[in-house]
Structures are given as structure tokens and as C-alpha cells.
Design an enzyme around this catalytic site. Structure first.
Site, PDB file in Angstrom:
ATOM      1  N   ARG A   1       5.450  -2.396  -3.036  1.00 22.33           N
ATOM      2  CA  ARG A   1       5.385  -1.751  -4.674  1.00 22.33           C
ATOM      3  C   ARG A   1       6.522  -2.545  -4.848  1.00 22.33           C
ATOM      4  NH1 ARG A   1       0.339  -0.884  -6.335  1.00 22.33           N
ATOM      5  NH2 ARG A   1      -0.763   0.233  -4.748  1.00 22.33           N
TER       6      ARG A   1
ATOM      7  N   GLU B   1      -0.642  -4.487 -17.904  1.00 21.09           N
ATOM      8  CA  GLU B   1       0.713  -4.281 -16.422  1.00 21.09           C
ATOM      9  C   GLU B   1       1.503  -4.948 -16.649  1.00 21.09           C
ATOM     10  OE1 GLU B   1      -1.121  -6.712 -12.654  1.00 21.09           O
ATOM     11  OE2 GLU B   1       0.266  -8.215 -12.485  1.00 21.09           O
TER      12      GLU B   1
HETATM   13  C1  3EB Z   1      -2.642  -3.398  -8.600  1.00 23.78           C
HETATM   14  O1  3EB Z   1      -2.071  -2.299  -8.195  1.00 23.78           O
HETATM   15  C2  3EB Z   1      -2.952  -3.909  -9.477  1.00 23.78           C
HETATM   16  O2  3EB Z   1      -2.367  -9.022  -5.716  1.00 23.78           O
HETATM   17  O3  3EB Z   1      -0.470  -9.309  -5.232  1.00 23.78           O
HETATM   18  C3  3EB Z   1      -0.180  -5.823  -8.869  1.00 23.78           C
HETATM   19  C4  3EB Z   1       0.785  -6.388  -8.315  1.00 23.78           C
HETATM   20  C5  3EB Z   1      -1.626  -6.120  -8.744  1.00 23.78           C
HETATM   21  C6  3EB Z   1       0.335  -7.568  -7.497  1.00 23.78           C
HETATM   22  C7  3EB Z   1      -1.743  -8.934  -5.819  1.00 23.78           C
HETATM   23  C8  3EB Z   1      -1.953  -6.981  -7.482  1.00 23.78           C
HETATM   24  C9  3EB Z   1      -0.950  -7.872  -6.334  1.00 23.78           C
HETATM   25  O4  3EB Z   1      -3.694  -3.296  -7.454  1.00 23.78           O
HETATM   26  C10 3EB Z   1      -3.174  -5.339  -8.951  1.00 23.78           C
END
Ligand code: 3EB
Length: 343
Positions: A164, A271
Site C-alpha cells: 500500500r 482511484e
Molecule cells: C487495489 O487496491 C486497487 O496492481 O499494482 C492499486 C494500486 C490497485 C496498485 C497494482 C492496483 C495496483 O487493489 C488497484
């Protein structure tokens, strides 16, 4: 780019800077941090092609001596479309995970995942930009969310390979790289079809992550203290709906940058991303390593064909990255890009 939002993001670092490329990867590095761009033409076998793509990425960071990823930006054409009956984002996840496994082993791969984002684009290339360091950053989870790499298999044969957030190692300063963040709690999408509730859930996720991030107090400013927010919107018409509530929620001080892009889950309408204009990686100098990220809608082929002197350039429909040694090189290159009408 939607509305009149300012698109540029600039990364500074101490010089001297070396620029180089090998195969599909172009990079700039100053001995402490490497910033790179990688484009792979897609020809109908996405899981395989993504695996090769990330194998090239991981080979580059290892060979160049910057084995620790800090932040990865992915632009995947047709991210929610099906290829041979499977959503392309899921095929991408399978390929990305396979490349990490191949290099680090299944047990070692997890520790290598970093902050990341993955949004849709068009055109023929999977494009990835990434920043990497000599020593490891601190990879963080979000207390409101399951680690993406532990998502159940409902989201594809292999879960997404990212964390994250990643806090850059001490010698690069206290730069906190936030991942693209969306309306997901636990592992589930929240508020399907409800734009403003998705916005609130997303902001809540970011605030929770910032509040939980380790480090000395005051290291992680709360939301209103950010310089800039990037908002990826699936529907450009949502711009007007989102603008005011977001402004009310985060205060007047931030620059907002709106970009039209598909989001990795089809039910997600938006997003949020935290770009860091003027972020300094390393102490001192205003020489530049790895530079300006310009996210918008480019005509990729034209952009690649441009000769921009000291600046290396890569582009997808979703954006453009310039790897330059000096700020005036970048300014000149951006002028050229604007003159040519690429954004
Ligand atoms: C999620 O939280 C939403 O596949 O690298 C956010 C950040 C998301 C990175 C990635 C995907 C990615 O799953 C999507």
C-alpha cells in the site's frame, strides 16, 4: 488530462546523473536512486508478455545495483477487457507474480513488492515506470485493507504484487510513496455505482494509512498538507461531480490533477494517487536525476519518435516520462511536446 489541471511532476536528486538504456528499459541514476521507463509491445499473450516485461524490469534493477523497488507505475491498455475469456488485469497479475517468483522464489518475492499503481491506457504497449534504490525501503500495509498480495483468488489466478505504500530508505529522505488507492476495504470493492461514497472510502483509506505509518510524529502530514492529488476517473463526466466534494474534504491548498483512465477493477469509478512535485530523493542538489512525470493522453508513437536532445522519453496513451539531467532540458522538452500537440 481533464480540466485545466497541471500535469507535471518533477523528481530532483543529487548529481551527477548517468542515463542509459538496455533493451526495452531506459533509466537515469545518480548512485542512490534509479528511475526507469519500460515499454513492451503486446501481441495477444498478456500473461506471458507481462512476465517477460517484469523479468526485464527485475533484471535491470539487479544488474544496475538498485535491487529495491520504491514505486512502480503501470499503464495497461484495455485493463478491463477480456483476453481469451480472462480480464486483462488478471492476466497482468499472473505474469507480474510469475516474474517475481522466478527471480526471488515464492518465499522471497513478497518482501520485494513495493508501492504501485495500475491503470488503463490504450495503444499497443504495456508501459511501466519505476523508482528503485540501493537499500530497501519500508513497505507498508493499510490496516483497513488486506495486503493485495493476499487477496483471495476471486481477483485472478494470482493476487496483485504490490504494497500500500513504501517509505524510501533514510539516505533518500522521508519520501513516502503511496500506492494508487481506491474504494476497497478488506479485499472487497465498496459502494459500487456510488461515486461520492467511493471517493470518501478512498480518502478514509489514505488517512488510515498515513495515521498508521511508522516514523516520527509529523513525518506524515495529513491529507490537507499534501501538495497535489491525482484523481484517475473512469468517466470524464464525473469530473464535475467529484471536484467540489473533494475540495471541501481536503481544503483549498492542494493542486488537483484529473486524468481519465480505466481503473483495475471494473466496479471502481476512481482511484487517488499522490504525486510528489518537487520531491527530493537524496540530500541537497537541484541537479536532476530522474525526472518529470507528465500524465495525460499522449500519442505514443509520435512521442517516441520525437528527438528531445538530452532527454530520454517514453510515452503511453496514459502518460509521458522524461529522464533528464537538468531542469531546463525538461522545460525545453515539455515545450516541444506541447508544440507538437502530443498532450
Ligand atoms: C487495489 O487496491 C486497487 O496492481 O499494482 C492499486 C494500486 C490497485 C496498485 C497494482 C492496483 C495496483 O487493489 C488497484
Amino acid at each position: 488530462v481533464l480540466g485545466h489541471s497541471s500535469p507535471a511532476e518533477t523528481w530532483f536528486a543529487e548529481g551527477p546523473v548517468r542515463r542509459a538504456s538496455h533493451g526495452p528499459v531506459a533509466w537515469a541514476e545518480n548512485g542512490a536512486v534509479l528511475f526507469a521507463s519500460l515499454a513492451s509491445r503486446l501481441q495477444g499473450n498478456l500473461a506471458e508478455e507481462t512476465a517477460r516485461h517484469f523479468e526485464a524490469l527485475l533484471a535491470t534493477v539487479e544488474e544496475q545495483g538498485f535491487p529495491h523497488l520504491l514505486r512502480v507505475w503501470n499503464f495497461l491498455p484495455g485493463i478491463n477487457e477480456l483476453e481469451n475469456g480472462t480480464e486483462r488485469y488478471r492476466l497482468f497479475n499472473a505474469g507480474r507474480a510469475a516474474a517475481f517468483d522466478a527471480r526471488y522464489g515464492v518465499a522471497g518475492a513478497e518482501a520485494r513488492f513495493s508501492a504501485s499503481s495500475a491503470v488503463g491506457s490504450s495503444g499497443a504497449h504495456l508501459v511501466t515506470w519505476f523508482a528503485a534504490a540501493k537499500s530497501p525501503g519500508l513497505h507498508l500495509g493499510n490496516p483497513r485493507q488486506v495486503h493485495a498480495f493476499r487477496y483471495p483468488t476471486d481477483y485472478g489466478p494470482r493476487p496483485p504484487s504490490f504494497t500500500r505504500a513504501t517509505l524510501a530508505p533514510p539516505e533518500l529522505g522521508q519520501v513516502l510513496f503511496l500506492s494508487g488507492t481506491a474504494s476497497i476495504s478488506g479485499h472487497e470493492t465498496r459502494h459500487v455505482g456510488k461515486l461520492l461514497l467511493q471517493l470518501e472510502e478512498t480518502l478514509h483509506n489514505i488517512e488510515t494509512l498515513l495515521a498508521a505509518a511508522p516514523g516520527e510524529a509529523a513525518k506524515f502530514p495529513d491529507l490537507p498538507a499534501f501538495d497535489l492529488f491525482r484523481v484517475y476517473l473512469r468517466e470524464s463526466a464525473d469530473l464535475e461531480l467529484v471536484c467540489e466534494p473533494l475540495r471541501r474534504r481536503i481544503g483549498p491548498g492542494l493542486a488537483l490533477h484529473f486524468v481519465e483512465a480505466d481503473i483495475c477493477r471494473a466496479e471502481l469509478a476512481l482511484e487517488l494517487d499522490r504525486p510528489q512535485p518537487g520531491a527530493v530523493l537524496g540530500v541537497g542538489g537541484d541537479d536532476l536525476v530522474a525526472h518529470g512525470v507528465h500524465v495525460g493522453r499522449a500519442q505514443a508513437q509520435d512521442a517516441r519518435a520525437l528527438e528531445l536532445g538530452a532527454v530520454a522519453l517514453d510515452a503511453a496513451d496514459a502518460g509521458l516520462v522524461l529522464l533528464a539531467e537538468q531542469l531546463d532540458h525538461v522545460a525545453a522538452a515539455l515545450d516541444r511536446v506541447r508544440e507538437e500537440g502530443l498532450f
